[in-house]
Design a protein around this motif. Sequence first.
Motif, PDB file in Angstrom:
ATOM      1  N   ARG A  22      28.819 -44.468   8.398  1.00  0.00           N
ATOM      2  CA  ARG A  22      30.048 -43.863   8.930  1.00  0.00           C
ATOM      3  C   ARG A  22      30.201 -42.424   8.446  1.00  0.00           C
ATOM      4  NH1 ARG A  22      33.583 -41.543  10.864  1.00  0.00           N
ATOM      5  NH2 ARG A  22      35.544 -42.306  11.722  1.00  0.00           N
ATOM      6  N   PHE A  23      29.859 -42.158   7.174  1.00  0.00           N
ATOM      7  CA  PHE A  23      29.921 -40.791   6.653  1.00  0.00           C
ATOM      8  C   PHE A  23      29.036 -39.864   7.480  1.00  0.00           C
ATOM      9  CE2 PHE A  23      30.659 -42.264   1.959  1.00  0.00           C
ATOM     10  CZ  PHE A  23      31.943 -42.680   2.288  1.00  0.00           C
ATOM     11  N   LYS A  24      27.875 -40.350   7.888  1.00  0.00           N
ATOM     12  CA  LYS A  24      26.920 -39.531   8.643  1.00  0.00           C
ATOM     13  C   LYS A  24      27.456 -39.106  10.003  1.00  0.00           C
ATOM     14  CE  LYS A  24      22.925 -41.515   6.328  1.00  0.00           C
ATOM     15  NZ  LYS A  24      21.790 -42.439   6.438  1.00  0.00           N
ATOM     16  N   LEU A  25      28.502 -39.766  10.473  1.00  0.00           N
ATOM     17  CA  LEU A  25      29.128 -39.383  11.738  1.00  0.00           C
ATOM     18  C   LEU A  25      30.087 -38.210  11.571  1.00  0.00           C
ATOM     19  CD1 LEU A  25      29.898 -42.920  13.230  1.00  0.00           C
ATOM     20  CD2 LEU A  25      27.960 -41.403  13.744  1.00  0.00           C
ATOM     21  N   LEU A  26      30.446 -37.889  10.332  1.00  0.00           N
ATOM     22  CA  LEU A  26      31.344 -36.757  10.084  1.00  0.00           C
ATOM     23  C   LEU A  26      30.572 -35.460  10.295  1.00  0.00           C
ATOM     24  CD1 LEU A  26      32.997 -38.123   6.824  1.00  0.00           C
ATOM     25  CD2 LEU A  26      34.084 -37.947   9.079  1.00  0.00           C
ATOM     26  N   PRO A  27      31.136 -34.513  11.038  1.00  0.00           N
ATOM     27  CA  PRO A  27      30.416 -33.271  11.334  1.00  0.00           C
ATOM     28  C   PRO A  27      30.087 -32.496  10.064  1.00  0.00           C
ATOM     29  CG  PRO A  27      32.694 -33.168  12.136  1.00  0.00           C
ATOM     30  CD  PRO A  27      32.484 -34.533  11.603  1.00  0.00           C
ATOM     31  N   GLY A  28      28.796 -32.257   9.843  1.00  0.00           N
ATOM     32  CA  GLY A  28      28.353 -31.484   8.691  1.00  0.00           C
ATOM     33  C   GLY A  28      28.132 -32.288   7.415  1.00  0.00           C
ATOM     34  N   PHE A  29      28.311 -33.608   7.480  1.00  0.00           N
ATOM     35  CA  PHE A  29      28.085 -34.414   6.278  1.00  0.00           C
ATOM     36  C   PHE A  29      26.632 -34.298   5.836  1.00  0.00           C
ATOM     37  CE2 PHE A  29      26.587 -38.271   4.179  1.00  0.00           C
ATOM     38  CZ  PHE A  29      27.474 -38.355   3.124  1.00  0.00           C
ATOM     39  N   LYS A  30      26.434 -34.080   4.534  1.00  0.00           N
ATOM     40  CA  LYS A  30      25.087 -33.994   3.975  1.00  0.00           C
ATOM     41  C   LYS A  30      25.085 -34.740   2.643  1.00  0.00           C
ATOM     42  CE  LYS A  30      21.459 -30.856   2.573  1.00  0.00           C
ATOM     43  NZ  LYS A  30      21.064 -29.476   2.329  1.00  0.00           N
ATOM     44  N   LEU A  31      24.322 -35.816   2.559  1.00  0.00           N
ATOM     45  CA  LEU A  31      24.210 -36.591   1.329  1.00  0.00           C
ATOM     46  C   LEU A  31      23.431 -35.777   0.306  1.00  0.00           C
ATOM     47  CD1 LEU A  31      24.788 -39.209  -0.152  1.00  0.00           C
ATOM     48  CD2 LEU A  31      22.678 -40.137   0.808  1.00  0.00           C
ATOM     49  N   GLN A  32      24.038 -35.574  -0.868  1.00  0.00           N
ATOM     50  CA  GLN A  32      23.424 -34.768  -1.916  1.00  0.00           C
ATOM     51  C   GLN A  32      23.580 -35.453  -3.268  1.00  0.00           C
ATOM     52  OE1 GLN A  32      24.100 -30.388  -1.544  1.00  0.00           O
ATOM     53  NE2 GLN A  32      25.860 -31.095  -0.357  1.00  0.00           N
ATOM     54  N   GLY A  33      22.767 -35.065  -4.215  1.00  0.00           N
ATOM     55  CA  GLY A  33      22.919 -35.493  -5.593  1.00  0.00           C
ATOM     56  C   GLY A  33      22.200 -36.762  -5.983  1.00  0.00           C
ATOM     57  N   MET A  34      21.494 -37.385  -5.061  1.00  0.00           N
ATOM     58  CA  MET A  34      20.889 -38.676  -5.362  1.00  0.00           C
ATOM     59  C   MET A  34      19.767 -38.588  -6.395  1.00  0.00           C
ATOM     60  SD  MET A  34      22.607 -40.905  -3.681  1.00  0.00           S
ATOM     61  CE  MET A  34      23.980 -39.893  -4.180  1.00  0.00           C
ATOM     62  N   ASN A  35      19.194 -37.431  -6.598  1.00  0.00           N
ATOM     63  CA  ASN A  35      18.112 -37.278  -7.580  1.00  0.00           C
ATOM     64  C   ASN A  35      18.579 -36.615  -8.871  1.00  0.00           C
ATOM     65  OD1 ASN A  35      16.165 -38.425  -5.910  1.00  0.00           O
ATOM     66  ND2 ASN A  35      15.831 -36.488  -4.861  1.00  0.00           N
ATOM     67  N   SER A  36      19.861 -36.356  -8.981  1.00  0.00           N
ATOM     68  CA  SER A  36      20.378 -35.667 -10.153  1.00  0.00           C
ATOM     69  C   SER A  36      20.459 -36.603 -11.359  1.00  0.00           C
ATOM     70  CB  SER A  36      21.769 -35.107  -9.859  1.00  0.00           C
ATOM     71  OG  SER A  36      22.323 -34.521 -11.012  1.00  0.00           O
ATOM     72  N   THR A  37      20.084 -36.089 -12.517  1.00  0.00           N
ATOM     73  CA  THR A  37      20.211 -36.842 -13.772  1.00  0.00           C
ATOM     74  C   THR A  37      21.132 -36.108 -14.742  1.00  0.00           C
ATOM     75  OG1 THR A  37      18.247 -35.773 -14.677  1.00  0.00           O
ATOM     76  CG2 THR A  37      17.935 -37.907 -13.559  1.00  0.00           C
ATOM     77  N   SER A  38      21.896 -35.153 -14.233  1.00  0.00           N
ATOM     78  CA  SER A  38      22.790 -34.379 -15.085  1.00  0.00           C
ATOM     79  C   SER A  38      24.231 -34.541 -14.621  1.00  0.00           C
ATOM     80  CB  SER A  38      22.385 -32.908 -15.066  1.00  0.00           C
ATOM     81  OG  SER A  38      22.483 -32.399 -13.752  1.00  0.00           O
ATOM     82  N   ASN A  39      25.137 -33.990 -15.375  1.00  0.00           N
ATOM     83  CA  ASN A  39      26.555 -34.017 -15.027  1.00  0.00           C
ATOM     84  C   ASN A  39      26.808 -32.932 -13.982  1.00  0.00           C
ATOM     85  OD1 ASN A  39      27.051 -36.000 -17.022  1.00  0.00           O
ATOM     86  ND2 ASN A  39      27.085 -34.407 -18.568  1.00  0.00           N
ATOM     87  N   ALA A  40      27.070 -33.351 -12.749  1.00  0.00           N
ATOM     88  CA  ALA A  40      27.222 -32.388 -11.656  1.00  0.00           C
ATOM     89  C   ALA A  40      28.110 -32.967 -10.557  1.00  0.00           C
ATOM     90  CB  ALA A  40      25.857 -32.019 -11.082  1.00  0.00           C
ATOM     91  N   ILE A  41      28.625 -32.074  -9.718  1.00  0.00           N
ATOM     92  CA  ILE A  41      29.423 -32.455  -8.560  1.00  0.00           C
ATOM     93  C   ILE A  41      28.765 -31.850  -7.328  1.00  0.00           C
ATOM     94  CG2 ILE A  41      31.651 -32.229  -7.391  1.00  0.00           C
ATOM     95  CD1 ILE A  41      32.946 -32.078 -10.175  1.00  0.00           C
ATOM     96  N   PHE A  42      28.536 -32.699  -6.330  1.00  0.00           N
ATOM     97  CA  PHE A  42      27.913 -32.273  -5.079  1.00  0.00           C
ATOM     98  C   PHE A  42      28.894 -32.483  -3.933  1.00  0.00           C
ATOM     99  CE2 PHE A  42      24.643 -33.552  -8.004  1.00  0.00           C
ATOM    100  CZ  PHE A  42      23.680 -32.567  -7.876  1.00  0.00           C
ATOM    101  N   LYS A  43      29.222 -31.419  -3.240  1.00  0.00           N
ATOM    102  CA  LYS A  43      30.110 -31.525  -2.078  1.00  0.00           C
ATOM    103  C   LYS A  43      29.277 -31.967  -0.876  1.00  0.00           C
ATOM    104  CE  LYS A  43      33.524 -28.125  -3.540  1.00  0.00           C
ATOM    105  NZ  LYS A  43      34.266 -29.057  -4.303  1.00  0.00           N
ATOM    106  N   CYS A  44      29.597 -33.132  -0.344  1.00  0.00           N
ATOM    107  CA  CYS A  44      28.859 -33.665   0.794  1.00  0.00           C
ATOM    108  C   CYS A  44      29.560 -33.360   2.114  1.00  0.00           C
ATOM    109  CB  CYS A  44      28.708 -35.186   0.634  1.00  0.00           C
ATOM    110  SG  CYS A  44      27.767 -35.644  -0.829  1.00  0.00           S
ATOM    111  N   TRP A  45      30.887 -33.289   2.060  1.00  0.00           N
ATOM    112  CA  TRP A  45      31.636 -33.034   3.290  1.00  0.00           C
ATOM    113  C   TRP A  45      33.037 -32.572   2.919  1.00  0.00           C
ATOM    114  CZ3 TRP A  45      36.070 -35.302   5.419  1.00  0.00           C
ATOM    115  CH2 TRP A  45      36.343 -34.947   6.747  1.00  0.00           C
ATOM    116  N   VAL A  46      33.537 -31.578   3.653  1.00  0.00           N
ATOM    117  CA  VAL A  46      34.913 -31.111   3.511  1.00  0.00           C
ATOM    118  C   VAL A  46      35.469 -30.909   4.914  1.00  0.00           C
ATOM    119  CG1 VAL A  46      36.428 -29.292   2.641  1.00  0.00           C
ATOM    120  CG2 VAL A  46      34.422 -29.958   1.317  1.00  0.00           C
ATOM    121  N   ARG A  47      36.646 -31.464   5.160  1.00  0.00           N
ATOM    122  CA  ARG A  47      37.300 -31.269   6.460  1.00  0.00           C
ATOM    123  C   ARG A  47      37.551 -29.774   6.653  1.00  0.00           C
ATOM    124  NH1 ARG A  47      39.781 -34.469   9.893  1.00  0.00           N
ATOM    125  NH2 ARG A  47      39.830 -36.223   8.443  1.00  0.00           N
ATOM    126  N   ASP A  48      37.202 -29.248   7.800  1.00  0.00           N
ATOM    127  CA  ASP A  48      37.348 -27.833   8.072  1.00  0.00           C
ATOM    128  C   ASP A  48      38.760 -27.322   7.827  1.00  0.00           C
ATOM    129  OD1 ASP A  48      34.692 -27.413   8.728  1.00  0.00           O
ATOM    130  OD2 ASP A  48      35.006 -27.706  10.867  1.00  0.00           O
TER     131      ASP A  48
END
Length: 119
Positions: free
Chosen positions: A90-116
């Motif tokens: 369902r997330f993939k149907l959102l315009p511009g959604f991009k799955l990120q951070g799956m390979n991260s092993t550190s403390n981080a924040i990844f923006k995958c989608w923001v409503r325009d």
Amino acid sequence: MFKALFQRMLAPKDLRPEEDYSVSVNDDLICISCPDGKSIEIAWEGLNKIEVHTNDTGPWGVDAWFVLEGRDSHGSFPLGTKGLDAALDRFKLLPGFKLQGMNSTSNAIFKCWVRDDAL
């Protein structure tokens, strides 16, 4: 002392805390069920942001969380949660959604989608 610690580390619940969460989706909302029995509902029309928060607690800790911010509510659930595949579909149907951070092993924040219009 070490024996008790070792047994705790091997306890199935400690190794898979994401099993205590579930997420479900329908046409109107996403629902997150938490271990404390709390249920969080976020309407798709009110969803403003999806992030992935990662940390350095792996492999024993839950090191990746999906964090959703809505207009009226917010919630999070860990990678591996029951229902995650349907949520990601369902997330993939959102315009511009991009799955990120799956390979991260550190403390981080990844923006995958923001409503325009939420900027």
